[in-house]
Design an enzyme around this catalytic site. Structure first.
Site, mmCIF file in Angstrom:
data_model
loop_
_atom_site.group_PDB
_atom_site.id
_atom_site.type_symbol
_atom_site.label_atom_id
_atom_site.label_comp_id
_atom_site.label_asym_id
_atom_site.label_seq_id
_atom_site.Cartn_x
_atom_site.Cartn_y
_atom_site.Cartn_z
ATOM 1 N N CYS A 112 0.800 -1.229 -0.091
ATOM 2 C CA CYS A 112 0.189 -0.024 -0.129
ATOM 3 C C CYS A 112 0.806 1.453 -0.164
ATOM 4 O O CYS A 112 1.717 1.255 0.819
ATOM 5 C CB CYS A 112 -0.928 -0.002 1.353
ATOM 6 S SG CYS A 112 -1.384 1.680 1.959
ATOM 7 N N CYS A 118 0.415 3.676 2.861
ATOM 8 C CA CYS A 118 0.984 3.351 4.262
ATOM 9 C C CYS A 118 2.595 3.621 3.866
ATOM 10 O O CYS A 118 3.255 3.962 4.966
ATOM 11 C CB CYS A 118 0.874 1.772 4.206
ATOM 12 S SG CYS A 118 -0.843 1.379 3.961
ATOM 13 N N ASP A 156 29.984 19.194 -24.949
ATOM 14 C CA ASP A 156 31.274 19.598 -25.214
ATOM 15 C C ASP A 156 31.768 18.893 -26.503
ATOM 16 O O ASP A 156 31.061 17.785 -26.829
ATOM 17 C CB ASP A 156 32.025 18.481 -23.850
ATOM 18 C CG ASP A 156 33.562 18.771 -23.962
ATOM 19 O OD1 ASP A 156 33.860 19.550 -23.787
ATOM 20 O OD2 ASP A 156 34.125 17.592 -24.063
ATOM 21 N N ASP A 178 32.202 14.032 -21.837
ATOM 22 C CA ASP A 178 32.869 12.913 -21.492
ATOM 23 C C ASP A 178 33.598 12.555 -20.068
ATOM 24 O O ASP A 178 34.205 11.661 -19.663
ATOM 25 C CB ASP A 178 33.854 12.438 -22.669
ATOM 26 C CG ASP A 178 34.990 13.348 -22.759
ATOM 27 O OD1 ASP A 178 34.851 14.490 -21.973
ATOM 28 O OD2 ASP A 178 36.013 13.534 -23.627
ATOM 29 N N ASP A 215 35.519 18.255 -17.589
ATOM 30 C CA ASP A 215 34.266 18.998 -17.594
ATOM 31 C C ASP A 215 33.307 18.518 -16.405
ATOM 32 O O ASP A 215 32.080 18.837 -16.367
ATOM 33 C CB ASP A 215 33.535 18.884 -18.940
ATOM 34 C CG ASP A 215 33.437 17.420 -19.445
ATOM 35 O OD1 ASP A 215 33.688 16.401 -18.587
ATOM 36 O OD2 ASP A 215 33.077 17.218 -20.628
HETATM 37 P P1 ADP Z 1 37.195 20.062 -25.239
HETATM 38 O O1 ADP Z 1 36.524 21.165 -24.602
HETATM 39 O O2 ADP Z 1 36.946 19.942 -26.901
HETATM 40 O O3 ADP Z 1 36.755 18.629 -24.779
HETATM 41 P P2 ADP Z 1 39.475 20.214 -23.573
HETATM 42 O O4 ADP Z 1 38.845 21.569 -22.619
HETATM 43 O O5 ADP Z 1 39.730 18.777 -23.246
HETATM 44 O O6 ADP Z 1 38.627 20.218 -24.975
HETATM 45 O O7 ADP Z 1 40.991 20.775 -24.132
HETATM 46 C C1 ADP Z 1 41.275 21.977 -24.792
HETATM 47 C C2 ADP Z 1 42.432 22.011 -25.392
HETATM 48 O O8 ADP Z 1 43.501 22.164 -24.824
HETATM 49 C C3 ADP Z 1 42.463 21.098 -26.526
HETATM 50 O O9 ADP Z 1 42.089 21.238 -27.861
HETATM 51 C C4 ADP Z 1 44.159 21.272 -26.446
HETATM 52 O O10 ADP Z 1 44.650 22.064 -27.502
HETATM 53 C C5 ADP Z 1 44.593 21.289 -25.169
HETATM 54 N N1 ADP Z 1 45.149 20.458 -24.462
HETATM 55 C C6 ADP Z 1 44.108 19.702 -23.103
HETATM 56 N N2 ADP Z 1 44.876 18.744 -22.776
HETATM 57 C C7 ADP Z 1 45.918 18.811 -23.678
HETATM 58 C C8 ADP Z 1 47.212 17.503 -23.619
HETATM 59 N N3 ADP Z 1 47.126 16.430 -22.541
HETATM 60 N N4 ADP Z 1 48.075 17.750 -24.483
HETATM 61 C C9 ADP Z 1 47.894 18.731 -25.377
HETATM 62 N N5 ADP Z 1 46.955 19.683 -25.309
HETATM 63 C C10 ADP Z 1 46.110 19.442 -24.401
HETATM 64 MG MG MG Z 2 36.585 17.341 -23.051
#
Ligand code: ADP
Ligand code: MG
Length: 717
Positions: free
Chosen positions: A29, A32, A419, A612, A616
Site C-alpha cells: 500500500c 502506508c 562538450d 565525457d 568537464d
Molecule cells: P574540449 O573542450 O574540446 O573537450 P579540452 O578542454 O579537454 O577540450 O581541451 C582543450 C584544448 O586544450 C585542446 O584542444 C588542446 O589544444 C589542449 N589540451 C588539453 N589537454 C591537452 C594535452 N594533454 N596535451 C596537449 N594539449 C592539450
Molecule cells: Mg573534453
C-alpha cells in the site's frame, strides 16, 4: 556507499552520515509507504529516510551519534504499528532486484486460500443469505467475516490517531449502508473492495517482478580456473586477478580482460546496443554481457560488488530514492484531498436534509458513495511504479538515470550543451602533420609521447599511440597537467612544455601561425620552441543525426563548448548544425558559459550538459542535468553525472528524452484518468446517479488500470 569525513561539532569529533538499508517485505500500500517514510523521518538521529515503493527498500541516512540497532528497533516499531503484516529485514547491497523477482513470481493456491479463508467463508454465507432471504443475523455474520480486516485496521488506526485512510472510509461507508438497512449492498461493496485490494496487491507484485526480470542481468556463479581444474563457485568467492572461463551462451559474471580465445559479445543489456562486439586478446570484457560464440578466458578485474552489473543495479535501485516533483506533489495533494472529501461528504449528508428538508437517508447514501470515491490510492501507487518502470526501461536502452527527478526533468530540456572532444567527436585523434624545428619528426613524436604518457586526455592518448614503441615511465621525473591547455613535464633531463596556443602564450613563447585544419599542439623543449604537430579528430557518425533528432523531440537550442581552436570549433559546429559555439575555453570558462546559458532559459526550461568527463566534471555538476557519455568504465563520470549514457553515442540523449516523455505522458494519463473518473462519480453521486459499486470501482478498479498503464514505461517508447 557511505562517505566518511571528519567534521567538528561543538568540539566533538564525529563522522558524518552513515547509511542503513532495510527491506520491507510485504508492503503493497503506497499510502502506508508514505506514512512510514514520514514517521521514520521524524525519528531522532536521522538525516534522511527514503522508502522506495518499487523495490521496498528503506534507505536511511544516520547521524553517526546514533546506534544503528536502536534505530532499527524504532523503525520496526513504526512499521509494526502502521502495517503489522510487513516484515522488516536487513539487506545486503544489490540483492534487491534479485529478490524482487523471486518473491513476487511465485503464486501458490495454498497461500492464497489460507490468506483469504475468512473472506471466502464470508462469501459463502453471503450467497446463502441472498438465496434464502435470510435474516439480518446471517447478513451481519457475512459482513464481519468479509470486512473484519478492514474494520479492525480502521479501529487500530483511529486509536493510533490516524483517521481518513481508506479502511476508515470503507468502514463508515458500509456501516452507513447497514444503518440504512442496505445489508446486501454493504456486504457487496466490502467484498468488491477486498477483492480489488487482492488484485491490486498482485498487480503491484507482478509489476515489481517484471521490472526485476528486466534488470536481471546478474550471474551468481563463475567457472574459476584452479590448480585442480575448473570449478564453478559463487562470484563472491572469485578473487581479483584470478582467471575464469566463460562458455558460449553464458553471461560474463565479472569484469575483466580477455586472455585467451576470441568471441562476439552481446552487450545489449548494458549499452542497449544490439550489434555484437568482437573481442579478442587484451580486450576489456564487462560483466553482464553475453558470450555468444567462442570459449574465452578472462582475468578478473572486479569483485562481485564492484562489477559493472552490480554498479548498474545499485544505481537503478537507488534511483527512485530521489523522488520526482510529481511524486512529492501527489503525496502532499493526498494529505489535503482526503480530509477535503470527507468534509464534502459531511456537507452532502447534512445540508440538503437540514436546510432543504430533503430525506436524510437518501442524502446519507449519496454522501457515503462520495466518501468511497475519495480514496486517492490510484495516484499514490501508480506514480512511483511508473517512474521506476521508466528508469528500468531507460537502463535497457543503455541510459542510466540516477533519480526519478532527473527522468522527470529530461522532459523539460530546452537547451543542450555539448562538450566537443570525445562527445561529438570521436576523441581518437590522428596525427596528420609534424613540423619539427631543429629536431627530426621521429624525435619530436617520441618526446611528445613521453610528455603525454601520464595523461588520460583523448589528445594525449592519440599522441602516445602515434609513437609505436613502448614508453619507459621511469623517465618521467615531473608531471603537471594544465587543464584545457596542455602539459608541463620533465622527461629525463628535458623540460618539456606541450599544449595549445594559450599555453604557449602563458609562457611567452613565440609561435608561428598555423593554417591547417585541426588541433595544433606546440612543443617547447628546454625553453626552446621545437615546432608543432596537427592532429585531427573526426565527428562521430551519429552526431549530426542526434542533433537533428534532439530538435525533433523538443530541444530548442543546441550549444557546443570547447577548449579547442576557434577555426576547428566553427567547422565542426557548421557540419553538425549546432546553433551556438564557444571555443578556446578553459574548464572554468565552460562553467561560466553554462551559467550564462542557464540565465537565458525560459522559466520552465532546463539545461542539459553532455560531456565525457574529461575536463568537464564541474560543468556536469553545474547543469540542471549533467549527462556523462561512455561512462561505463569511468567512476569519475558516473559520480559527477545525473544521467549516464553507456554507449559512446550522442543519440543516447535522444533515447533518454524520449523515455522521459513516454514516462511523464503515462503518468499524466494516470492522473487525468483517476481524477476524471473520481470527479465524475462524485458529481453523479451528488445527483443520486451513482451507486456504491461505481464508487468502489472508481477506487480499486482505477488503481489496477493505472498500475497496468505505468508498467508500459518499461517498453520502448
Ligand atoms: P574540449 O573542450 O574540446 O573537450 P579540452 O578542454 O579537454 O577540450 O581541451 C582543450 C584544448 O586544450 C585542446 O584542444 C588542446 O589544444 C589542449 N589540451 C588539453 N589537454 C591537452 C594535452 N594533454 N596535451 C596537449 N594539449 C592539450
Ligand atoms: Mg573534453
Amino acid at each position: 556507499m557511505s562517505k566518511y569525513s571528519l567534521i567538528l561539532v561543538g568540539g566533538i569529533t564525529m563522522k558524518d552520515s552513515s547509511e542503513l538499508k532495510l527491506k520491507l517485505t510485504g508492503l503493497s500500500c503506497a499510502n502506508c509507504a508514505n506514512k512510514i517514510e514520514a514517521k521514520v523521518n521524524q525519528l531522532k538521529g536521522i538525516e534522511e529516510a527514503n522508502l522506495n515503493f518499487s523495490t521496498l527498500q528503506l534507505a536511511v541516512k544516520l547521524q553517526e551519534t546514533v546506534i544503528k540497532e536502536e534505530v532499527i528497533d524504532q523503525i520496526k516499531k513504526i512499521v509494526q504499528e502502521l502495517e503489522p503484516d510487513v516484515l522488516v529485514e536487513g539487506e545486503t547491497l544489490g540483492s534487491d532486484i534479485h529478490s524482487l523477482k523471486k518473491k513476487n513470481k511465485s503464486f501458490s493456491w495454498k497461500d492464497f486460500l489460507s490468506q483469504n479463508k475468512w473472506l471466502l467463508g464470508g462469501m459463502f454465507l453471503f450467497v446463502i443469505a441472498i438465496t434464502t432471504n435470510a435474516n439480518v443475523g446471517l447478513y451481519l455474520m457475512a459482513y464481519f467475516l468479509i470486512g473484519g480486516k478492514v474494520l479492525w485496521t480502521a479501529a487500530r488506526n483511529i486509536k493510533g490517531g490516524r483517521v481518513f485512510d481508506e479502511n476508515f472510509l470503507m468502514t463508515i461507508a458500509t456501516l452507513g449502508a447497514i444503518f440504512l438497512g442496505e445489508y446486501a449492498e454493504a456486504i457487496a461493496v466490502m467484498l468488491f473492495y477486498e477483492v480489488g485490494e487482492i488484485f491490486q496487491h498482485y498487480a503491484v507484485n507482478r509489476s515489481r517482478a517484471s521490472i526485476g526480470d528486466l534488470l536481471d542481468i546478474r550471474v551468481n556463479s563463475g567457472h574459476l580456473v584452479t590448480a585442480e581444474g575448473v570449478k564453478t563457485v559463487a562470484i563472491e568467492e572469485i578473487p581479483l586477478g584470478e582467471v575464469i572461463v566463460v562458455k558460449p551462451g553464458e553471461r560474463v559474471p565479472l569484469d575483466g580482460v580477455l586472455i585467451s580465445g576470441e568471441s562476439e559479445l552481446d552487450t545489449s543489456a548494458l549499452t542497449g546496443e544490439s550489434m555484437l562486439r568482437y573481442a579478442t586478446l587484451g580486450d576489456e570484457i564487462l560483466a553482464g554481457s553475453i558470450n555468444t560464440s567462442g570459449l574465452i578466458k578472462v582475468r578478473v578485474q572486479s569483485t562481485a560488488a564492484t562489477s559493472t552489473v552490480a554498479r548498474i543495479l545499485e544505481m537503478v535501485e537507488n534511483a527512485s530514492n530521489k523522488k520526482a516533483t510529481t511524486e512529492r506533489f501527489i503525496t502532499k495533494f493526498c494529505r489535503i484531498y482526503t480530509p477535503a472529501v470527507v468534509l464534502g461528504a459531511i456537507l452532502v449528508a447534512l445540508v440538503p436534509p437540514l436546510f432543504l428538508g430533503a430525506d436524510f437517508s437518501i442524502w446519507l447514501y449519496r454522501a457515503l458513495v462520495f466518501l468511497v470515491v475519495s480514496c486517492p490510492c490510484a495516484l499514490v501507487v501508480s506514480i512511483p511504479l511508473g517512474f521506476f518502470a521508466g528508469i528500468g526501461g531507460a537502463s535497457k536502452l543503455g541510459v542510466l538515470v540516477k533519480g526519478a527527478n532527473y527522468l522527470e526533468l529530461l522532459n523539460q530540456v530546452e537547451t543542450v550543451v555539448f562538450d566537443k572532444t570525445g562527445t561529438l567527436t570521436k576523441g581518437s585523434f590522428v596525427v596528420s602533420e609534424v613540423h619539427g624545428i631543429g629536431i627530426s619528426q621521429s624525435a619530436f613524436i617520441k618526446l611528445a609521447a613521453y610528455a603525454e604518457s601520464q595523461s588520460n586526455h583523448p589528445i594525449a592518448k592519440s599522441i602516445v599511440q602515434a609513437y609505436i614503441s613502448t614508453i619507459d615511465t621511469t623517465k618521467i621525473v615531473r608531471y603537471d597537467e594544465i587543464a584545457g591547455k596542455g602539459i608541463k613535464t620533465q622527461v629525463d633531463q628535458d623540460q618539456i612544455l606541450i599544449g595549445n596556443e594559450s599555453l604557449m602564450g602563458q609562457y611567452q613563447v613565440d609561435i608561428p601561425s598555423v593554417e591547417s585544419m585541426g588541433t595544433v599542439i606546440h612543443m617547447v623543449v628546454n625553453e626552446e620552441y621545437r615546432g608543432y604537430m596537427v592532429i585531427r579528430d573526426e565527428v562521430k557518425a551519429t552526431s549530426k543525426a542526434a542533433i537533428a533528432q534532439l530538435k525533433q523531440v523538443g530541444v530548442k537550442h543546441v550549444v557546443m563548448l570547447t577548449g579547442d581552436r576557434t577555426a576547428v570549433a566553427e567547422q565542426v559546429a557548421a557540419d553538425l548544425g549546432i546553433d551556438e559555439v564557444h571555443s578556446q575555453l578553459l574548464p572554468h570558462e565552460k562553467v561560466e558559459q553554462v551559467e550564462l546559458l542557464l540565465k537565458r532559459l525560459s522559466p520552465k526550461g532546463r539545461l542539459a550538459f553532455v560531456g565525457d568527463g574529461m575536463n568537464d566534471a564541474p560543468v556536469l555538476a553545474r547543469a540542471d542535468i549533467g549527462v556523462a557519455m561512455g561512462g561505463i568504465g569511468s567512476d569519475a563520470a558516473i559520480e559527477a553525472a545525473d544521467v549516464v549514457l553507456m554507449k559512446d553515442d550522442p543519440m543516447g540523449l535522444v533515447d533518454a528524452i524520449q523515455k522521459s516523455q513516454q514516462t511523464t505522458n503515462i503518468l499524466y494519463q494516470n492522473v487525468g484518468f483517476a481524477l476524471g473518473i473520481k470527479s465524475l462519480v462524485m458529481v453523479l453521486s451528488i445527483f443520486g446517479m451513482a451507486t456504491m459499486w461505481m464508487a468502489v470501482f472508481s477506487d480499486v478498479g482505477v488503481t489496477i488500470l493505472t498500475i497496468m498503464n505505468s508498467i508500459r514505461a518499461l517498453r520502448r517508447p
